[in-house]
Design an enzyme around this catalytic site. Structure first.
Site, PDB file in Angstrom:
ATOM      1  N   LYS A  81      30.407  29.653  39.022  1.00 32.51           N
ATOM      2  CA  LYS A  81      31.496  30.154  38.171  1.00 32.51           C
ATOM      3  C   LYS A  81      32.496  29.041  37.935  1.00 32.51           C
ATOM      4  O   LYS A  81      32.990  28.418  38.886  1.00 32.51           O
ATOM      5  CB  LYS A  81      32.217  31.283  38.905  1.00 32.51           C
ATOM      6  CG  LYS A  81      31.906  32.656  38.393  1.00 32.51           C
ATOM      7  CD  LYS A  81      32.795  33.632  39.140  1.00 32.51           C
ATOM      8  CE  LYS A  81      32.717  34.992  38.554  1.00 32.51           C
ATOM      9  NZ  LYS A  81      33.563  35.921  39.307  1.00 32.51           N
TER      10      LYS A  81
HETATM   11  C1  E4P Z   1      34.129  38.953  37.912  1.00 32.53           C
HETATM   12  O1  E4P Z   1      33.436  37.990  37.732  1.00 32.53           O
HETATM   13  C2  E4P Z   1      35.474  38.889  38.508  1.00 32.53           C
HETATM   14  O2  E4P Z   1      35.324  38.353  39.775  1.00 32.53           O
HETATM   15  C3  E4P Z   1      36.110  40.240  38.665  1.00 32.53           C
HETATM   16  O3  E4P Z   1      35.480  41.185  37.826  1.00 32.53           O
HETATM   17  C4  E4P Z   1      37.604  40.242  38.502  1.00 32.53           C
HETATM   18  O4  E4P Z   1      38.052  41.568  38.585  1.00 32.53           O
HETATM   19  P1  E4P Z   1      39.584  41.964  38.838  1.00 32.53           P
HETATM   20  O5  E4P Z   1      40.339  41.736  37.565  1.00 32.53           O
HETATM   21  O6  E4P Z   1      39.539  43.416  39.205  1.00 32.53           O
HETATM   22  O7  E4P Z   1      40.081  41.087  39.952  1.00 32.53           O
END
Ligand code: E4P
Length: 213
Positions: A81
């Site tokens: 990521k």
């Molecule tokens: C996904 O890749 C992210 O880690 C995640 O969905 C972020 O979610 P949040 O906005 O609830 O922290």
């Protein structure tokens, strides 16, 4: 449609492994586990054969590429990521040439997703819940990205992220999003409906009235 679990908790992942197609983690999720991140990541990759996203923390392209190479060594199914910044996209370009898969994260606009796709991102993650929280409409960003990817035939896959409730999953599926990554508590809610529970209770009660032969 593929469903990923948005968690770094191995208990949750083991419980849902039969159903899910992949996992997404982030530094916040890993911080909750109180164990070394590499150890947790290795364990997750052993449970789930599908893609497992793990995020870099460097902010410069060179540092991101270095971290990404280390993360990619953990297991074949690691996807790195990378946050959507100019430095991040430089890293994505370099990593795509090396065959390291990337998930461009913290995407909040269709233009960010377009740039990520042009740079060879394997996945982009628009954060619908955080867009909604800020007064926008996360799902309209998803719709725009899907149209753009279709218009130009980008192979980049969209992961609907920051999912907060079952309605987000329905909206993602209705739009034809290829993937949604869903927190454990939301995934559990997808199974249930009060009328299903009431229906089972009624059938069991009525079954008691059937004469036993
Ligand atoms: C996904 O890749 C992210 O880690 C995640 O969905 C972020 O979610 P949040 O906005 O609830 O922290």
């Amino acid at each position: 449609m593929k469903l990923y679990l948005d968690t770094a908790n191995v208990g949750e992942i083991r419980e849902m492994a039969w159903l899910i197609d992949g996992v997404t983690t982030n530094p916040t999720l890993l911080s909750r586990e109180k164990r070394p991140a590499a150890e947790v990541l290795r364990e997750i990759c052993g449970i789930v054969p599908g893609p497992v996203s793990a995020e870099v923390t460097a902010l410069d392209a060179e540092g991101m590429v270095r971290e990404a190479r280390e993360l990619a060594k953990v297991a074949d199914n690691v996807v790195v990521k990378i946050p959507i910044t100019a430095e991040g996209l430089r890293a994505v370009q370099a990593l795509s040439k090396e065959g390291i898969r990337t998930n461009v994260t913290l995407v909040f606009s269709a233009n960010q997703a377009l740039l990520a796709a042009k740079c060879g991102a394997s996945y982009v993650s628009p954060f619908v819940g955080r867009v909604d929280d800020a007064g926008g409409d996360g799902m309209s960003v998803v719709a725009e990205i899907l149209t753009i990817f279709r218009n130009y035939g980008f192979p980049t896959e969209l992961i609907v992220a920051s999912v907060r409730h079952p309605g987000h999953v329905v909206a993602a599926a209705t739009l034809g999003a290829p993937i949604a990554t869903v927190p454990y508590e939301v995934l559990k809610k997808l199974f249930v409906h009060p009328l299903t529970d009431a229906g089972i209770a009624r059938f069991l009660k009525d079954w008691q009235q059937v004469p036993k032969g």
